[in-house]
Design an enzyme around this catalytic site. Structure first.
Site, PDB file in Angstrom:
ATOM      1  N   LYS A   1       0.837  -1.207   0.000  1.00 13.80           N
ATOM      2  CA  LYS A   1       0.000   0.000   0.000  1.00 13.80           C
ATOM      3  C   LYS A   1       0.871   1.256   0.000  1.00 13.80           C
ATOM      4  O   LYS A   1       0.543   2.259  -0.657  1.00 13.80           O
ATOM      5  CB  LYS A   1      -0.935  -0.014   1.212  1.00 13.80           C
ATOM      6  CG  LYS A   1      -1.973  -1.130   1.191  1.00 13.80           C
ATOM      7  CD  LYS A   1      -2.837  -1.091   2.429  1.00 13.80           C
ATOM      8  CE  LYS A   1      -3.892  -2.176   2.384  1.00 13.80           C
ATOM      9  NZ  LYS A   1      -3.325  -3.536   2.400  1.00 13.80           N
TER      10      LYS A   1
ATOM     11  N   ARG B   1      -1.164  19.070  30.333  1.00 14.96           N
ATOM     12  CA  ARG B   1      -0.074  18.867  29.362  1.00 14.96           C
ATOM     13  C   ARG B   1       0.212  20.130  28.561  1.00 14.96           C
ATOM     14  O   ARG B   1       1.054  20.122  27.668  1.00 14.96           O
ATOM     15  CB  ARG B   1      -0.415  17.711  28.414  1.00 14.96           C
ATOM     16  CG  ARG B   1      -0.580  16.367  29.101  1.00 14.96           C
ATOM     17  CD  ARG B   1      -0.456  15.194  28.136  1.00 14.96           C
ATOM     18  NE  ARG B   1      -1.306  15.305  26.966  1.00 14.96           N
ATOM     19  CZ  ARG B   1      -2.557  14.888  26.888  1.00 14.96           C
ATOM     20  NH1 ARG B   1      -3.136  14.334  27.952  1.00 14.96           N
ATOM     21  NH2 ARG B   1      -3.255  15.009  25.770  1.00 14.96           N
TER      22      ARG B   1
ATOM     23  N   ASP C   1     -15.237  15.690  34.458  1.00 16.51           N
ATOM     24  CA  ASP C   1     -15.076  14.560  35.376  1.00 16.51           C
ATOM     25  C   ASP C   1     -14.450  15.080  36.666  1.00 16.51           C
ATOM     26  O   ASP C   1     -13.488  15.859  36.624  1.00 16.51           O
ATOM     27  CB  ASP C   1     -14.170  13.474  34.782  1.00 16.51           C
ATOM     28  CG  ASP C   1     -14.780  12.808  33.560  1.00 16.51           C
ATOM     29  OD1 ASP C   1     -15.990  12.985  33.326  1.00 16.51           O
ATOM     30  OD2 ASP C   1     -14.038  12.115  32.832  1.00 16.51           O
TER      31      ASP C   1
ATOM     32  N   SER D   1      -5.368  17.047  28.929  1.00 13.32           N
ATOM     33  CA  SER D   1      -4.652  17.899  27.973  1.00 13.32           C
ATOM     34  C   SER D   1      -4.369  19.280  28.549  1.00 13.32           C
ATOM     35  O   SER D   1      -3.404  19.941  28.153  1.00 13.32           O
ATOM     36  CB  SER D   1      -5.455  18.021  26.675  1.00 13.32           C
ATOM     37  OG  SER D   1      -6.776  18.465  26.939  1.00 13.32           O
ATOM     38  N   PHE D   2      -5.188  19.725  29.520  1.00 12.41           N
ATOM     39  CA  PHE D   2      -4.942  21.026  30.154  1.00 12.41           C
ATOM     40  C   PHE D   2      -3.600  21.013  30.882  1.00 12.41           C
ATOM     41  O   PHE D   2      -2.782  21.919  30.724  1.00 12.41           O
ATOM     42  CB  PHE D   2      -6.070  21.356  31.134  1.00 12.41           C
ATOM     43  CG  PHE D   2      -5.871  22.653  31.876  1.00 12.41           C
ATOM     44  CD1 PHE D   2      -6.218  23.860  31.284  1.00 12.41           C
ATOM     45  CD2 PHE D   2      -5.323  22.674  33.152  1.00 12.41           C
ATOM     46  CE1 PHE D   2      -6.029  25.066  31.955  1.00 12.41           C
ATOM     47  CE2 PHE D   2      -5.125  23.869  33.834  1.00 12.41           C
ATOM     48  CZ  PHE D   2      -5.481  25.066  33.224  1.00 12.41           C
TER      49      PHE D   2
ATOM     50  N   GLY E   1     -10.591  18.911  25.112  1.00 13.38           N
ATOM     51  CA  GLY E   1     -11.860  18.276  24.783  1.00 13.38           C
ATOM     52  C   GLY E   1     -12.796  18.216  25.973  1.00 13.38           C
ATOM     53  O   GLY E   1     -14.005  18.355  25.836  1.00 13.38           O
TER      54      GLY E   1
ATOM     55  N   ASN F   1       0.785   6.708  28.792  1.00 13.36           N
ATOM     56  CA  ASN F   1       0.411   5.835  29.906  1.00 13.36           C
ATOM     57  C   ASN F   1       0.553   4.363  29.543  1.00 13.36           C
ATOM     58  O   ASN F   1       1.034   3.558  30.345  1.00 13.36           O
ATOM     59  CB  ASN F   1      -1.032   6.115  30.340  1.00 13.36           C
ATOM     60  CG  ASN F   1      -1.163   7.403  31.130  1.00 13.36           C
ATOM     61  OD1 ASN F   1      -0.178   7.985  31.553  1.00 13.36           O
ATOM     62  ND2 ASN F   1      -2.379   7.861  31.318  1.00 13.36           N
TER      63      ASN F   1
ATOM     64  N   VAL G   1     -12.611  18.335  30.758  1.00 14.73           N
ATOM     65  CA  VAL G   1     -11.804  18.713  31.926  1.00 14.73           C
ATOM     66  C   VAL G   1     -11.920  17.611  32.974  1.00 14.73           C
ATOM     67  O   VAL G   1     -13.027  17.191  33.322  1.00 14.73           O
ATOM     68  CB  VAL G   1     -12.267  20.060  32.533  1.00 14.73           C
ATOM     69  CG1 VAL G   1     -11.395  20.424  33.731  1.00 14.73           C
ATOM     70  CG2 VAL G   1     -12.222  21.167  31.491  1.00 14.73           C
ATOM     71  N   ASP G   2     -10.769  17.126  33.452  1.00 14.98           N
ATOM     72  CA  ASP G   2     -10.714  16.165  34.557  1.00 14.98           C
ATOM     73  C   ASP G   2     -10.124  16.882  35.766  1.00 14.98           C
ATOM     74  O   ASP G   2      -8.988  17.357  35.695  1.00 14.98           O
ATOM     75  CB  ASP G   2      -9.822  14.967  34.216  1.00 14.98           C
ATOM     76  CG  ASP G   2     -10.243  14.284  32.925  1.00 14.98           C
ATOM     77  OD1 ASP G   2     -11.429  13.959  32.805  1.00 14.98           O
ATOM     78  OD2 ASP G   2      -9.381  14.086  32.042  1.00 14.98           O
TER      79      ASP G   2
END
Length: 573
Positions: A310, A418, A488, A415-416, A424, A511, A426-427
């Site tokens: 391919k 990082r 979250d 991602s915040f 996308g 991870n 917030v945790d």
């Protein structure tokens, strides 16, 4: 904030290892119950901590003593095994040990051998685990496997008499200590009185706590502050490399077309083919030059013969015919699978039921409560929020939490943390340094945020995960024109904070790499803890939890795995 709680988070460990420059045996605490079996009684080992990590080396030493073995320095008479890290080579080991050659009768073995012995509770064959000199002549006698006498079959687990007679045997690792009034404390049970026993307690400032939360540690004087290079032995492990040094993609014209196919297979539920494409795409992205031939493509690990065909089709024609035959179902399946709570199987079921649009789903499909919320906020969830909005959401949760207890720590991960420009979702991770005050905060905090109108929808109101509590929901900042965002909230005990911080910061690829590396070292890493001496069966499934290692900070996790520390922005793989 209780300062004693912070002090307990940074315990001073008591070392139990031999002085490498001395011939004396290590001083080991009183034996624990279980020595009677003594299945390691013929083992006299030195554990070299380089790469293995001091804490893990101490754990190995403790296990050896517990099962009747002895721990020696590398130069001690009668040493039978010198245990080194998986990535260690023979010559470097001798340099670090400051030995011109191995002591007579000693074997240099990888730590995986000792882990296997501890798992199987017997001395196993060292074949495949031992290291030998590349300069060894052909007529030089080779050490027998796992220290067994080749002339004495049926003596598995017993070291050869010839090996032991080369030098005087080691004395016992410990002499019976006087009776203690109290049982000896294990490493994880050392209290503040142990910490102060040398007259100097640890001094932990608010700066230490801030470093733990942010992941940014002060640069020691004399260092340039740039990311540490990955140790050569760690090769291409993603978790050993800073994401800031991602290789230039010299094959973008190839990978962008293969990614379309990979995505198509993924939404169609063909996970194995999607995984194969993902591996090949990553390999091509990392290749040091543009691919120019079929043979060159085949030579890249992760790119098989059919994938190389391919690649050549794209190189020769600028196109991939397979893209012309992607099913009409793919864009519809992708549309449906972007509904929160709907996976690929649900998307396929809806497609087979004749649905072709979100309006069909809204009017005709049978939806769960979570899918109905996901459909209601479909566009908002897909729209990535600016970093500033994520910071406001974190602040909203922090202010509400600290209204109950000012000492609570609230950290936005993902991602915040990082350092990404957009996010996308917030945790927010919540804990308390005293190890107790996080308890009971979960439900009152959620009730408060609902009363303020900040939480608008509950996706999963409470998910229990060991001692951790997790809320998945939807929030919206006050003010006109604000969008609904995924939020979250995870409440964790402080003893699990560093591992949880590492896990929820990500990236997922980073991870996975750390967990895989831990597995190769006989360890296990999760959002709860880093454990050593983990027992797995022949299929690699964990059947014994092992022993939890102390990890007050993320830095400790990296150190115990033999990795250079990576700040959050360097984990964005």
């Amino acid at each position: 904030m209780d300062p004693q709680g912070i002090l307990k988070a940074f315990p001073k460990r008591k070392k139990i290892h031999a002085d490498p420059s001395s011939n004396a045996l290590a001083k080991i605490p009183k034996r624990e119950a279980g020595d009677a079996r003594g299945w390691l009684s013929s083992l006299r080992a030195h554990i070299m901590p380089t790469g293995i990590g001091r804490a893990r080396a101490e754990l190995f030493e403790k296990q050896i003593i517990q099962h009747g073995g002895q721990v020696c320095s590398a130069q001690a008479p009668g040493v039978t095994h010198i245990v080194v890290d998986e990535g260690m080579d023979y010559e470097r080991a001798l340099r670090l040990l400051r030995l011109p050659q191995l002591p007579p009768g000693a074997q240099l073995v990888k730590s995986a051998w000792l882990s296997l012995c501890l798992q199987e509770k017997k001395l196993t064959d060292t074949d495949g685990f031992s290291l030998s000199s590349p300069k060894r002549s052909l007529n030089e006698p080779q050490p027998s496997k796992s220290g067994q006498d080749a002339s004495a079959p049926g003596t598995q687990g017993v070291l050869p008499r010839t090996t032991l007679s080369l030098s005087p045997p080691c004395t016992r690792a410990v002499s019976p200590p006087p009776k203690a009034e109290k049982p000896p404390k294990t490493q994880t049970q050392l209290s503040s009185e142990d910490e102060a026993s040398d007259g100097e307690g640890p001094q932990v400032s608010s700066a230490d706590l801030q470093a733990l939360i942010s992941g940014h540690y002060p640069t020691p004087p004399g260092e340039d502050g740039g990311p540490d290079p990955a140790p050569e032995a760690l090769g291409k492990w993603v978790c050993a490399q800073p994401s800031s040094q991602k290789a230039t993609n010299y094959n973008l014209h190839i990978t962008e077309k293969l990614e379309v196919l990979a995505k198509a297979y993924n939404v169609q539920g063909d996970k194995w083919r999607a995984l194969g494409y993902a591996k090949a795409i990553n390999a091509l992205k990392s290749f040091h030059k543009p691919v120019s031939s079929y043979q060159e493509a085949c030579s890249i690990p992760g790119v098989g013969r059919r994938m190389a065909e391919k690649v050549m089709e794209i190189l020769e024609s600028g196109h991939l015919r397979k893209l012309d035959h992607i099913s009409d179902s793919v864009p519809v399946l992708e549309l449906f699978s972007n509904i929160w709570g709907a996976g690929t199987k649900t998307a396929q079921m809806w497609y087979h039921q004749g649905f072709r649009s979100l309006e069909d789903i809204r009017g005709l499909a049978s939806l769960t409560a979570q899918q109905a919320i996901g459909l209601k906020h479909y566009d908002d969830f897909l729209d990535r929020m600016p970093r500033e909005e994520a910071a406001e959401i974190e602040q909203m949760v922090r202010v509400s939490a600290q209204a109950f207890n000012p000492g609570l720590l609230c950290v936005a991960c993902g991602s915040f943390r990082r350092g990404k420009v957009t996010c996308g979702d917030v945790d927010v991770l919540i804990t308390h340094p005293d190890g107790r005050s996080h308890q009971g905060i979960f439900s009152p905090l959620l009730d408060s945020l609902r009363q303020q109108g900040f939480l608008t929808d509950d996706l999963v109101s409470q998910e229990e995960n060991g001692q951790q509590q997790k809320y998945l929901g939807v929030c919206r900042l006050p003010g006109a024109g604000q969008r609904h965002r995924r939020l979250d909230i995870i409440v964790v005990p402080y003893s699990e904070f560093a591992c949880a911080l590492l896990y929820f910061t990500g990236s997922a690829h980073f991870n996975r790499s750390m967990r895989a590396l831990a597995k190769t070292k006989g360890m296990s890493l999760s959002e709860h803890a880093l454990s050593a001496a983990v027992v797995r069966n022949s299929q690699g499934v964990k059947v014994g939890a092992g022993q939890v290692l102390p990890t007050p900070t993320e830095k400790d996790v990296f150190k115990l795995l033999g990795l250079p520390y990576r700040e959050p922005a360097e984990r964005d793989w």
